[in-house]
Design a protein around this motif. Sequence first.
Motif, PDB file in Angstrom:
ATOM      1  N   HIS A 126       0.811  -1.222   0.000  1.00 64.57           N
ATOM      2  CA  HIS A 126       0.000   0.000   0.000  1.00 64.57           C
ATOM      3  C   HIS A 126       0.842   1.269   0.000  1.00 64.57           C
ATOM      4  O   HIS A 126       0.290   2.363  -0.065  1.00 64.57           O
ATOM      5  CB  HIS A 126      -0.923   0.021   1.223  1.00 64.57           C
ATOM      6  N   ALA A 127       2.153   1.123   0.102  1.00 65.04           N
ATOM      7  CA  ALA A 127       3.037   2.282   0.216  1.00 65.04           C
ATOM      8  C   ALA A 127       3.603   2.679  -1.137  1.00 65.04           C
ATOM      9  O   ALA A 127       3.901   1.822  -1.976  1.00 65.04           O
ATOM     10  CB  ALA A 127       4.183   1.970   1.180  1.00 65.04           C
ATOM     11  N   ALA A 128       3.751   3.973  -1.319  1.00 59.87           N
ATOM     12  CA  ALA A 128       4.455   4.504  -2.490  1.00 59.87           C
ATOM     13  C   ALA A 128       5.923   4.638  -2.089  1.00 59.87           C
ATOM     14  O   ALA A 128       6.266   5.462  -1.239  1.00 59.87           O
ATOM     15  CB  ALA A 128       3.875   5.851  -2.901  1.00 59.87           C
ATOM     16  N   ILE A 129       6.763   3.795  -2.678  1.00 63.60           N
ATOM     17  CA  ILE A 129       8.190   3.790  -2.353  1.00 63.60           C
ATOM     18  C   ILE A 129       8.960   4.108  -3.624  1.00 63.60           C
ATOM     19  O   ILE A 129       8.726   3.489  -4.669  1.00 63.60           O
ATOM     20  CB  ILE A 129       8.637   2.419  -1.793  1.00 63.60           C
ATOM     21  N   ARG A 130       9.864   5.054  -3.525  1.00 62.71           N
ATOM     22  CA  ARG A 130      10.713   5.421  -4.662  1.00 62.71           C
ATOM     23  C   ARG A 130      12.166   5.312  -4.215  1.00 62.71           C
ATOM     24  O   ARG A 130      12.554   5.896  -3.214  1.00 62.71           O
ATOM     25  CB  ARG A 130      10.394   6.840  -5.110  1.00 62.71           C
ATOM     26  N   GLU A 131      12.933   4.539  -4.952  1.00 61.61           N
ATOM     27  CA  GLU A 131      14.341   4.358  -4.609  1.00 61.61           C
ATOM     28  C   GLU A 131      15.210   5.225  -5.501  1.00 61.61           C
ATOM     29  O   GLU A 131      14.921   5.423  -6.680  1.00 61.61           O
ATOM     30  CB  GLU A 131      14.740   2.891  -4.761  1.00 61.61           C
ATOM     31  N   HIS A 132      16.301   5.745  -4.902  1.00 63.24           N
ATOM     32  CA  HIS A 132      17.282   6.562  -5.618  1.00 63.24           C
ATOM     33  C   HIS A 132      18.641   5.905  -5.416  1.00 63.24           C
ATOM     34  O   HIS A 132      18.992   5.542  -4.292  1.00 63.24           O
ATOM     35  CB  HIS A 132      17.292   7.989  -5.063  1.00 63.24           C
ATOM     36  N   VAL A 133      19.416   5.760  -6.488  1.00 60.79           N
ATOM     37  CA  VAL A 133      20.677   5.021  -6.400  1.00 60.79           C
ATOM     38  C   VAL A 133      21.693   5.687  -5.480  1.00 60.79           C
ATOM     39  O   VAL A 133      22.559   5.021  -4.927  1.00 60.79           O
ATOM     40  CB  VAL A 133      21.310   4.761  -7.786  1.00 60.79           C
ATOM     41  N   ASN A 134      21.599   7.000  -5.313  1.00 60.72           N
ATOM     42  CA  ASN A 134      22.494   7.726  -4.415  1.00 60.72           C
ATOM     43  C   ASN A 134      21.897   9.097  -4.130  1.00 60.72           C
ATOM     44  O   ASN A 134      20.856   9.461  -4.698  1.00 60.72           O
ATOM     45  CB  ASN A 134      23.903   7.835  -5.002  1.00 60.72           C
ATOM     46  N   PHE A 135      22.584   9.868  -3.285  1.00 62.61           N
ATOM     47  CA  PHE A 135      22.044  11.174  -2.936  1.00 62.61           C
ATOM     48  C   PHE A 135      22.059  12.119  -4.131  1.00 62.61           C
ATOM     49  O   PHE A 135      21.141  12.934  -4.294  1.00 62.61           O
ATOM     50  CB  PHE A 135      22.795  11.803  -1.755  1.00 62.61           C
ATOM     51  N   ALA A 136      23.064  12.026  -4.976  1.00 62.83           N
ATOM     52  CA  ALA A 136      23.139  12.915  -6.148  1.00 62.83           C
ATOM     53  C   ALA A 136      21.907  12.745  -7.041  1.00 62.83           C
ATOM     54  O   ALA A 136      21.339  13.735  -7.522  1.00 62.83           O
ATOM     55  CB  ALA A 136      24.422  12.661  -6.932  1.00 62.83           C
ATOM     56  N   SER A 137      21.480  11.517  -7.264  1.00 62.97           N
ATOM     57  CA  SER A 137      20.301  11.306  -8.118  1.00 62.97           C
ATOM     58  C   SER A 137      19.036  11.803  -7.427  1.00 62.97           C
ATOM     59  O   SER A 137      18.155  12.379  -8.069  1.00 62.97           O
ATOM     60  CB  SER A 137      20.165   9.846  -8.543  1.00 62.97           C
ATOM     61  N   PHE A 138      18.922  11.599  -6.115  1.00 65.02           N
ATOM     62  CA  PHE A 138      17.779  12.125  -5.365  1.00 65.02           C
ATOM     63  C   PHE A 138      17.773  13.653  -5.421  1.00 65.02           C
ATOM     64  O   PHE A 138      16.735  14.272  -5.678  1.00 65.02           O
ATOM     65  CB  PHE A 138      17.835  11.653  -3.907  1.00 65.02           C
ATOM     66  N   HIS A 139      18.926  14.268  -5.194  1.00 62.24           N
ATOM     67  CA  HIS A 139      19.040  15.730  -5.199  1.00 62.24           C
ATOM     68  C   HIS A 139      18.659  16.307  -6.564  1.00 62.24           C
ATOM     69  O   HIS A 139      17.918  17.291  -6.636  1.00 62.24           O
ATOM     70  CB  HIS A 139      20.458  16.140  -4.805  1.00 62.24           C
ATOM     71  N   LEU A 140      19.120  15.669  -7.627  1.00 57.61           N
ATOM     72  CA  LEU A 140      18.763  16.120  -8.977  1.00 57.61           C
ATOM     73  C   LEU A 140      17.249  16.000  -9.179  1.00 57.61           C
ATOM     74  O   LEU A 140      16.608  16.935  -9.660  1.00 57.61           O
ATOM     75  CB  LEU A 140      19.504  15.299 -10.035  1.00 57.61           C
ATOM     76  N   TRP A 141      16.672  14.876  -8.812  1.00 55.90           N
ATOM     77  CA  TRP A 141      15.226  14.693  -8.965  1.00 55.90           C
ATOM     78  C   TRP A 141      14.453  15.761  -8.201  1.00 55.90           C
ATOM     79  O   TRP A 141      13.573  16.414  -8.746  1.00 55.90           O
ATOM     80  CB  TRP A 141      14.802  13.302  -8.476  1.00 55.90           C
ATOM     81  N   ARG A 142      14.770  15.968  -6.941  1.00 58.35           N
ATOM     82  CA  ARG A 142      13.963  16.879  -6.130  1.00 58.35           C
ATOM     83  C   ARG A 142      14.163  18.335  -6.535  1.00 58.35           C
ATOM     84  O   ARG A 142      13.238  19.131  -6.447  1.00 58.35           O
ATOM     85  CB  ARG A 142      14.160  16.651  -4.654  1.00 58.35           C
ATOM     86  N   THR A 143      15.352  18.712  -7.014  1.00 56.35           N
ATOM     87  CA  THR A 143      15.523  20.097  -7.465  1.00 56.35           C
ATOM     88  C   THR A 143      14.787  20.337  -8.781  1.00 56.35           C
ATOM     89  O   THR A 143      14.238  21.421  -8.975  1.00 56.35           O
ATOM     90  CB  THR A 143      17.004  20.486  -7.585  1.00 56.35           C
ATOM     91  N   THR A 144      14.725  19.334  -9.650  1.00 54.67           N
ATOM     92  CA  THR A 144      13.954  19.516 -10.891  1.00 54.67           C
ATOM     93  C   THR A 144      12.459  19.586 -10.603  1.00 54.67           C
ATOM     94  O   THR A 144      11.698  20.164 -11.376  1.00 54.67           O
ATOM     95  CB  THR A 144      14.223  18.399 -11.924  1.00 54.67           C
ATOM     96  N   GLN A 145      12.053  19.022  -9.467  1.00 50.69           N
ATOM     97  CA  GLN A 145      10.649  19.079  -9.037  1.00 50.69           C
ATOM     98  C   GLN A 145      10.357  20.312  -8.186  1.00 50.69           C
ATOM     99  O   GLN A 145       9.217  20.507  -7.755  1.00 50.69           O
ATOM    100  CB  GLN A 145      10.284  17.821  -8.241  1.00 50.69           C
ATOM    101  N   SER A 146      11.376  21.108  -7.908  1.00 45.90           N
ATOM    102  CA  SER A 146      11.255  22.306  -7.045  1.00 45.90           C
ATOM    103  C   SER A 146      10.676  21.963  -5.677  1.00 45.90           C
ATOM    104  O   SER A 146       9.782  22.627  -5.176  1.00 45.90           O
ATOM    105  CB  SER A 146      10.415  23.383  -7.725  1.00 45.90           C
ATOM    106  N   ARG A 147      11.209  20.925  -5.074  1.00 42.66           N
ATOM    107  CA  ARG A 147      10.735  20.476  -3.756  1.00 42.66           C
ATOM    108  C   ARG A 147      11.728  20.925  -2.680  1.00 42.66           C
ATOM    109  O   ARG A 147      12.938  20.750  -2.821  1.00 42.66           O
ATOM    110  CB  ARG A 147      10.612  18.951  -3.715  1.00 42.66           C
ATOM    111  N   ARG A 148      11.214  21.493  -1.608  1.00 43.53           N
ATOM    112  CA  ARG A 148      12.063  21.920  -0.488  1.00 43.53           C
ATOM    113  C   ARG A 148      12.440  20.699   0.341  1.00 43.53           C
ATOM    114  O   ARG A 148      11.594  19.853   0.662  1.00 43.53           O
ATOM    115  CB  ARG A 148      11.322  22.937   0.378  1.00 43.53           C
ATOM    116  N   LEU A 149      13.700  20.628   0.719  1.00 44.95           N
ATOM    117  CA  LEU A 149      14.202  19.532   1.533  1.00 44.95           C
ATOM    118  C   LEU A 149      14.400  20.019   2.965  1.00 44.95           C
ATOM    119  O   LEU A 149      15.143  20.974   3.207  1.00 44.95           O
ATOM    120  CB  LEU A 149      15.516  18.992   0.962  1.00 44.95           C
TER     121      LEU A 149
END
Length: 156
Positions: free
Chosen positions: A55-78
Motif C-alpha cells: 500500500h506504500a508509495a516507495i521510490r528508490e534513488h541510487v544515491n544522494f546525487a540522483s535524489f538531489h537532482l530529482w527533487r531540485t527539478t521538481q522544485s521540492r524543499r528539503l
Amino acid sequence: MDLDIALYQPDIANNTGTLIRLAACMGLTLHIIHPAGFPISPKILARAGLDYVEHAAIREHVNFASFHLWRTTQSRRLVLLTTKSAHSAYDVRYAPGDILMLGRESAGVPDAVAETTELRVRIPMLPERRSLNVALAGAMIVGEAMRQIDGFTSLS
C-alpha cells in the motif's frame, strides 16, 4: 499528498518498515536513498513493513546525487531532521511539497548533504539525551507538518 519522507542510507530494516507503514497509512511517498545498510528486497521490506508495503508509495534513488537532482527539478524543499540544528521543528512553517529527510540511524547525514537542504530542524528534548529513534522522530514531524498543511483532511 503534498508531503514526502526521505531516508538517507537507512541502516535498520525495522525502522524503514515502520516508516513504510507510516507512508502507507498517511498517503505519503517514501524515498529511499541508497546505499542502505541492508538489502532492499521484497522479502526484507515485507518482513519490516508487514502487509503495508503493497500500500506504500516507495521510490528508490541510487544515491544522494540522483535524489538531489530529482527533487531540485521538481522544485521540492528539503527539510532535514537533525540534532545539529538550532531551529525547533515546532517553530517552523511546513509547506505542501516539502520532503522531510531523516539521516542514517548510526550517523545522520554528512555535512555536505546537510548543506544542500533548505531547512534543518530538531525536535526539542532534554539536553542530556542524544536523539530519538529515527522512525519515531519521522512520525512526530510528519504529524506536525500534516497538521500545518491541512494534510489530514484528505484522510477519512
